[in-house]
Design a protein around this motif. Structure first.
Motif, mmCIF file in Angstrom:
data_model
loop_
_atom_site.group_PDB
_atom_site.id
_atom_site.type_symbol
_atom_site.label_atom_id
_atom_site.label_comp_id
_atom_site.label_asym_id
_atom_site.label_seq_id
_atom_site.Cartn_x
_atom_site.Cartn_y
_atom_site.Cartn_z
ATOM 1 N N LEU B 391 0.815 -5.013 2.645
ATOM 2 C CA LEU B 391 -0.389 -6.864 3.491
ATOM 3 C C LEU B 391 0.408 -7.093 4.784
ATOM 4 N N PHE B 392 0.180 -6.719 5.811
ATOM 5 C CA PHE B 392 0.091 -7.427 6.825
ATOM 6 C C PHE B 392 -1.040 -7.440 8.016
ATOM 7 N N SER B 394 -2.688 -6.759 11.520
ATOM 8 C CA SER B 394 -2.991 -6.195 13.133
ATOM 9 C C SER B 394 -2.361 -6.966 14.135
ATOM 10 N N GLU B 396 -4.159 -6.791 16.210
ATOM 11 C CA GLU B 396 -5.297 -7.680 16.434
ATOM 12 C C GLU B 396 -5.917 -8.508 16.527
ATOM 13 N N GLN B 397 -5.451 -8.618 14.465
ATOM 14 C CA GLN B 397 -6.021 -9.545 13.919
ATOM 15 C C GLN B 397 -5.066 -11.315 14.216
ATOM 16 N N LEU B 433 5.508 3.919 4.035
ATOM 17 C CA LEU B 433 4.364 4.186 2.902
ATOM 18 C C LEU B 433 3.016 4.647 4.446
ATOM 19 N N THR B 434 3.222 5.914 5.601
ATOM 20 C CA THR B 434 2.206 6.649 6.222
ATOM 21 C C THR B 434 1.929 8.372 6.024
ATOM 22 N N ASP B 435 1.516 8.859 6.667
ATOM 23 C CA ASP B 435 1.459 10.516 6.668
ATOM 24 C C ASP B 435 2.936 10.718 7.373
ATOM 25 N N ASP B 438 5.877 9.637 5.615
ATOM 26 C CA ASP B 438 6.207 10.920 3.797
ATOM 27 C C ASP B 438 6.422 11.988 4.011
ATOM 28 N N TYR C 19 -12.814 -9.065 8.379
ATOM 29 C CA TYR C 19 -11.543 -8.222 9.558
ATOM 30 C C TYR C 19 -11.511 -7.203 8.993
ATOM 31 N N VAL C 20 -10.708 -6.077 9.325
ATOM 32 C CA VAL C 20 -10.477 -4.935 9.072
ATOM 33 C C VAL C 20 -9.544 -4.268 9.911
ATOM 34 N N GLY C 21 -8.055 -4.302 10.322
ATOM 35 C CA GLY C 21 -7.402 -4.922 10.984
ATOM 36 C C GLY C 21 -7.869 -4.910 12.183
ATOM 37 N N GLY C 22 -8.638 -4.128 12.977
ATOM 38 C CA GLY C 22 -9.012 -4.716 14.446
ATOM 39 C C GLY C 22 -10.202 -5.435 15.021
ATOM 40 N N THR C 229 -12.969 -16.241 4.897
ATOM 41 C CA THR C 229 -12.999 -15.691 6.454
ATOM 42 C C THR C 229 -11.458 -13.925 5.459
ATOM 43 N N ILE C 231 -9.320 -11.208 5.289
ATOM 44 C CA ILE C 231 -8.320 -10.647 6.248
ATOM 45 C C ILE C 231 -8.125 -9.270 5.661
ATOM 46 N N SER C 232 -8.528 -8.178 6.533
ATOM 47 C CA SER C 232 -8.209 -6.939 5.514
ATOM 48 C C SER C 232 -6.854 -6.059 6.135
ATOM 49 N N ARG C 233 -6.420 -5.683 5.927
ATOM 50 C CA ARG C 233 -4.973 -4.602 6.120
ATOM 51 C C ARG C 233 -6.081 -3.604 6.618
ATOM 52 N N LYS C 238 -9.910 8.246 5.098
ATOM 53 C CA LYS C 238 -9.489 9.595 5.891
ATOM 54 C C LYS C 238 -11.141 9.909 5.889
ATOM 55 N N ASP C 254 -6.751 -4.290 0.571
ATOM 56 C CA ASP C 254 -6.116 -6.000 0.471
ATOM 57 C C ASP C 254 -5.823 -6.271 1.080
ATOM 58 N N CYS C 255 -6.282 -7.546 0.616
ATOM 59 C CA CYS C 255 -7.241 -9.028 1.570
ATOM 60 C C CYS C 255 -6.288 -9.918 1.157
ATOM 61 N N SER C 256 -5.849 -10.728 2.567
ATOM 62 C CA SER C 256 -5.523 -12.570 2.376
ATOM 63 C C SER C 256 -7.315 -13.272 2.864
ATOM 64 N N ILE C 258 -8.642 -16.177 3.510
ATOM 65 C CA ILE C 258 -9.051 -18.337 4.421
ATOM 66 C C ILE C 258 -10.104 -19.288 4.068
ATOM 67 N N ASP C 435 -0.688 7.799 3.733
ATOM 68 C CA ASP C 435 -1.187 6.145 3.972
ATOM 69 C C ASP C 435 -1.943 6.309 2.558
#
Lengths: 506, 506, 506, 506
Positions: B391-392, B394, B396-397, B433-435, B438, C19-22, C229, C231-233, C238, C254-256, C258, C435
């Motif tokens: 969990l970190f 992107s 953009e975030q 932890l990615t395709d 792996d 937010y998810v990714g960007g 707010t 904030i998801s990874r 797929k 999984d999110c943080s 705020i 992933d």
């Protein structure tokens, strides 16, 4: 000039006070609990007089004198391999490492002092400014000239770590007073191996948080000194060479030693009083014996592989594919240790006095690998032997006419003679399934430093840190800028200690 | 004379038929599924033209020509270390071994033929007595002169091992006819890595019980040959260099290859027709790439240790004693592999043509150790990173004004800048932890030989047997007489194969 | 009365800030990154309306109302098995545990409050003497009546543990003020799973040494509250159901979170202000979801065993003796988890409100066993599948006429149809080599409590101590007298906490 | 009516021919090598007469007669738990499982015959059509009425598995002729435990490929029969109850047995002649003793945990976090075995004669788990005890005035009295670091079936196959259609054998 077995045995009859189990031993060379190991050590000395082994066991020093290879000063890789070949020969001769604490091993623990005596003297507290360096050098010469056997005694009583003042209240050996002659010590060294068979006790400490300065003592005491009492656990030796070909070879005896107001003359004092100095030496004094331990473990791994090969060949399972795979794991174990021995040597460096020293990081990680895996490897040897590790006839049964033919049929195998299997069984049983064998394993597990300590001390001693070069690749892959020159905890240690670790550590 | 990246890319536009996942790739140098890896390989070639790296990446041959270090013939230990330093530099440059099958690695698989071509020709069946040795030598010269990239394709379809006739009925590649020009082949090679990025497919077989002679083919085929169709699994490359700094570097693509009546001219045929000969080469052809694999695994272990150091330092757990102990296990893993690399080199020997070759027993046991333990080591890296592996933010975030300050606070650590942690997280995530990550792990697990094969083949190849010298110590300890000169199964193998294994094996 | 999938989806369109990714997600039910999981959860609700599943998925409560089985109050062993059968059915339906955080799982985390609300209220500090018990009961009723989905958010920012004041300086969520309406909170909850798909965020803390009282908050906040707010990874879903039958089923994210000065009304506050109280609940709040986790792990073990059986049968290795032995290890793994589920149920006890609760010691040790071993088990599944875990055709390749016949031959196995193997490969790949699958494994590794925490907390929570009855046998064997009635650390804990652990703990 | 210890001892003085190591034992009740174990077994019988234990150790049968609980026929879960409580009480009483082969354990091996005698008789070859069922029932009644101790002797000589004809040429026990009185047997049973202390030898076989029909013998022979010679390995008993509180309790002695033309009357013959029938019973005869073994292992795990708790409490390391984590692993080991015992009981079923039998899959996987992990668990106990497992005073040293005060100081710990540590040390040493303790471990490792056999036989016995219901979930997840009704190898086994395995197996 090289000590003979006879001279050695004679010297043991010196009034030393030794308890083994329930008995006070009158003469360690003749008592059934001790005589086998005394004889074994005498055999060690005599090996140096065997003309066929002369080139292996001895060398001619700068003064033209032939000496035991114990004392050979290797100054390059070739010399180190020569020294290891000597140690390895002894290990092989003595049942693949079944008498770990030969004089050749014990005495290596003295090298660190004589290699760089100045800090030991300079960092002392309570010597009244005496220079201890001459004493250190003379003692080493004395031991050389007489081929003495000096056993290390470093481990203090197992005090209650859940309490605060325990270091102070413990019965640990300490300096009770000093005078012009030397220091008076009183208390206990809790564990020392082979004391009944030694000339000198080599005192030292593994410093622990809160240890008072008076418990910090490095020096030497003759075993037969008045006030010194040696208390050994019960002996595990088996007095039956036929049925117990290995376990009858003697038990080196782990002991506690009581010192009741014993005087140690200044000439035998290497250092006193400074816990900060002592904290730098939890492993460094033992570096040389730890390298020797790795060589022993490597030979031991070969022996385990060999026993598994012989036994599976005899019972006819050797060719089965699943057995082959399991044997391959024993091969891997052996090869890992081989790789560590070889690599630690080729990656060696010069110590302060110019000795060529193997890389401690490599030989310590080799020992860690051994300790972490040996239980499963032993389990495999026993499992591959199956019932043959447990149930086999005694020699008396074998020779009993009413039983002999049946027993011979029972032990007829795919290769070799029927009695061969009994002999392989005995070796496996003695090594892994007896009091005697268990003591060997347990000794190895705790010898100097158990697995947890090796790991903890490695992180303290080796320059492996987030700021070190070991993380350069990771930093590059992560796109992080190079580290500032923040000092690692390791680099903050005294330089005189670090230079015992590698060329790079200076 | 050394190939440039541009020349390499140009050569890939040659009409090769490549499917990746659902698509037929028009141009592997521009298609999003393939362009990153093609660019990566071009970068590999360009490294050889970097003036700063000239001494590392190139050498001047006997004719005075500067060539890529791929082609350097080491004849002693020093030369071998030089060769390894070259391979290691590439591995480090390419993200610590994240593109395992560079041309420098692939081409090592050709050495075994040219090292001793006679048996390959002499043992062939079905060549009409042709001498194949000249072709072998000329092909190797051709590849050298053009810095071609030749990928091995040895693995046959995964046939039903529970049936008897499966070897015969399988769609495996086989010779369907021969004529004056060469051999006509038809069928499938089931697994080959990096074919879309290669010049030549290097054909071979891992012989299996019951394999018919017509399936035994060793030789070379240009990728763009009519009748050759390359079918790759879906690509795992991530087209996002900022958020996926590693996974965006390209996927080398594992492929099946269909050959529909393809002519292989005699000059590209190294051997055909003899399963008994082929049975001697399950690993020996791959010895050199297996040594390269061990070097890669050693570097990878360093990277894992480094990532764990950086992350624990950033989140502030580095100094905690239990964390130190866990890091020490990563250190041990790294040192075992280091020891195997070093020891295999110093224990090297001269191959038939005089190359200095590292000890296969040591580098294979090193690989076995890696495969056996790497899963737990990776697990430790992830576990030590904790939630930061998953969990970190992107990029953009991170750059979103409404979030930035909060995210910066969330990632403020014990050392370094807040964004550093995100970068370390990305590396750990991409690697494990990615395709993409792996696939790298799975490739390593099956590459050439999985753990079980390494073990089985080691017992077949190495002179470790109950009758061998490895059991001498055990025999002595058991009091058994020396072994008669019974030949081990190993010693019964063709001498020309054994001399590829060690000096002692001859 | 039971919520429908359509009602659920409708309720998600409420202006929540995610937010998810960007990307800032406009509507989680339609955006490609989130829609699959939203649909999955809607499917969960609709399962309760399936007439064929009525007896499994629903029950009639005391008032005669049919409700989702989520809300069933089991009061004996039979009832507990009924509840587990319900949870197990959902887990099986959703790909063997591939959506761990269904509403049925999430809502179990509310039980501990309503089971015994008094201590939560009584031990609060800073409520001005308010009674929080009514609010706790009413909130639980509200959630029941609407079948809401309440996700726990307990984990605080990963602060620098090497510094002292870090708990104080961290951006962790805290009470900034209180008033008659409720409490105002500000800060971050660092990790919470599935927030974009929830109705309520269920706030709580894992207390750490030095945590200030204002960070101790237990309560509930609607996701769509202004100031919240999410904030998801980046999403791992797929968008390709054919080639990714599992990974296309959605990512629960999984999110943080705020919170910028968010008001929580008193009716939604369960507890504030008391770190000592909070310290008693590091696991106890999660007991019910941990039991659910063990059930999921048990089903997952069955799936892994099943996949290995199907794949080895297809590739024809199933009957080989070494493969049988490896499959037996997967059987053992499955049976250990089965034994833990069964035993924890039969050893259950009555909680304060009379619920029949499984034995936490058993279900926690079951989870520890899973986490400790699952990496190697997954490794075995992949290894047994061999190349088939990595290299298999896409559906497009399979249907491509130029390739089809070849691919069919390549995948013809010992049993089943050729395409079956592709389907088994896809399941193994999706679960373990993407992933998406890696996130599932990593989630399991850190979910609630990683292995180290389970072990540490078990020793804190369970009455296993040198003075406890667990050592009685050892004392007897050693000939030691019975222990005095010294209280163990466990017994010194608040009785209201201990009574959540077992009947004996009271 | 229940046998007394005195009656038992008297019955052992019957002229039996027993060799132990080098000696022919005149009277096993008085000879130092055997008397301790004989006394232990007498104590076992006397426990049944202890008025305080009457409800635990005995029951009143249908005829109103009080009998030893050995003979209790449990017909439901409650009854099974009662039976286990009895077995567990004996195991706890005898040092946590240090005399594994009590009569209560041995006699369980007779249940399988009497549970369903028809197939044993019907499937026999060479009985001339005799009905053996009456004999089976009468023998069981005889043993009950006299509380005899019948030890199983199933293991044949370890023949060369690399040769073909070895089964035929081996000295294994076989029928040499039959007559109206019974069968004449000649040859060896290679391993049987506790024969010197038994009334009857219970003969059986583990059938191996190629075994001739004449080696298939199931029946009973009194130990003191002329022609029967018992050859035991050397005894490991220590004749020193103070220093060896456990190892002095006797060694049950593993033996080979020679039969020289011994007549077995038809009434003592259970089955002869049919390898196919015998092949169905590699484990099933031992199911009941294997369940007992799991109970023993569970108790043993509790003892190991208890010893580690007591020792770490004494030396003051118990509270250290890393020690807590290591203790938690011992807890997990104990709980896994607890879970297996509990789950195998609740998942029990009714055997052919209506006995309630625990689930073999669960108790066998429990045993596999124990064997796989116990070495590391023992290693942990020793490691946690540190030097205290090896080096501690003998009682004589403790009482020696010159040493006492020092030793007391050395052993003063965080809790308890100084001498307590010595007692804990002795228990750990006796159990894990002596000939006696090693024999116990090795016995457990090979008892009935080693780990590899458990795994292999589980796959043969349990309905776990690609076509079974265990793969249903995997099939569903992969989108595969339900399996046709292909019979698994398991289902092809004789139904009369399968019904011993579970209710579902019928």
């Amino acid at each position: 000039m090289i000590r003979t077995g006879e001279q050695y045995l004679e010297s043991l009859r010196d009034g030393r006070v030794v308890y083994v189990g329930g008995e006070l031993i009158d003469d360690v060379t003749t008592h059934p609990k001790t005589r086998a190991y005394a004889a074994r050590t005498a055999e060690f000395y005599d090996m140096h007089h065997d003309p066929e082994l002369q080139d292996l066991m001895t060398f001619v020093d700068d003064q033209g004198e032939r000496r035991a290879m114990i004392w050979y000063r290797q100054v390059d890789h070739e010399g180190l391999v020569r020294k290891r070949t000597y140690l390895e020969a002894i290990i092989r001769k003595f049942d693949g490492g079944s008498t770990p604490r030969t004089p050749a091993a014990n005495n290596t623990c003295l090298i660190t002092y004589v290699d760089d005596p100045q800090p030991w003297s300079d960092q002392s507290i309570g010597t009244g400014g005496r220079d201890l360096t001459a004493g250190i050098r003379e003692f080493y010469q004395l031991v050389q000239d007489n081929d003495y056997n000096c056993v290390p005694a470093f481990i203090d009583p197992q005090v209650d770590r859940s309490k605060d003042r325990t270091q102070v209240d413990s019965p640990a050996l300490r300096v009770v007073s000093t005078n012009d002659d030397g220091i008076i010590v009183r208390g206990v060294k809790a564990v020392a191996t082979g004391v009944p068979f030694a000339d000198f006790i080599h005192l030292g400490v593994f410093v622990r948080p809160g240890m008072p300065g008076e418990e910090v003592i490095y020096g030497a005491v003759p075993v037969a000194t008045p006030g010194v009492t040696v208390i050994s656990r019960e002996a595990t030796v088996k007095d039956d060479p036929v049925n117990h070909p290995l376990a009858s070879h003697g038990d080196e005896l782990d002991c506690s030693i009581i010192f009741e107001d014993v005087l140690i003359p200044w000439k035998y004092v290497f250092h006193i009083g400074n816990p900060e100095h002592a904290a730098l030496y939890p492993q460094r004094v033992f570096d040389w014996i730890h390298y020797e331990a790795l060589v022993r473990q490597y030979v031991r791994a070969e022996l385990m592989l060999g026993l598994a090969l012989l036994m599976t060949a005899h019972i006819g399972t050797y060719q089965l594919p699943p057995v082959q795979v399991r044997l391959a794991k024993l091969v891997e174990f052996h090869q890992v240790l081989r790789a560590f021995v070889i690599a630690s040597e080729i990656e060696g460096f010069h110590s302060p006095s110019g000795l060529f020293k193997p890389d401690p990081l490599l030989f310590n990680m080799g020992r860690a690998h051994y300790l972490e895996n040996v239980k499963n490897i032993v389990g495999e040897v026993i499992d591959l032997a199956g019932r043959a590790s447990l149930l086999f006839p005694s020699e008396e049964q074998w020779n009993e006419p009413a039983l002999h033919d049946w027993l011979e049929q029972l032990h007829t195998g795919a290769t070799g003679r029927p009695h061969d299997r009994v002999q392989i069984s005995r070796a496996i049983r003695d090594l892994f399934l007896t009091d005697w064998g268990d003591r060997l394993s347990t000794f190895e597990q705790f010898n100097g430093s158990p697995l947890l300590s090796i790991r903890t001390l490695t992180m303290k001693r080796a320059d492996i840190s987030p700021t070190g070069s070991i993380a350069d690749l990771a930093r590059e892959v992560c796109g992080l800028s190079a580290e500032s020159d923040a000092k690692s905890a390791y680099e903050s240690q005294a330089e005189y200690a670090r230079r015992l670790d590698s060329a790079a550590a200076r």
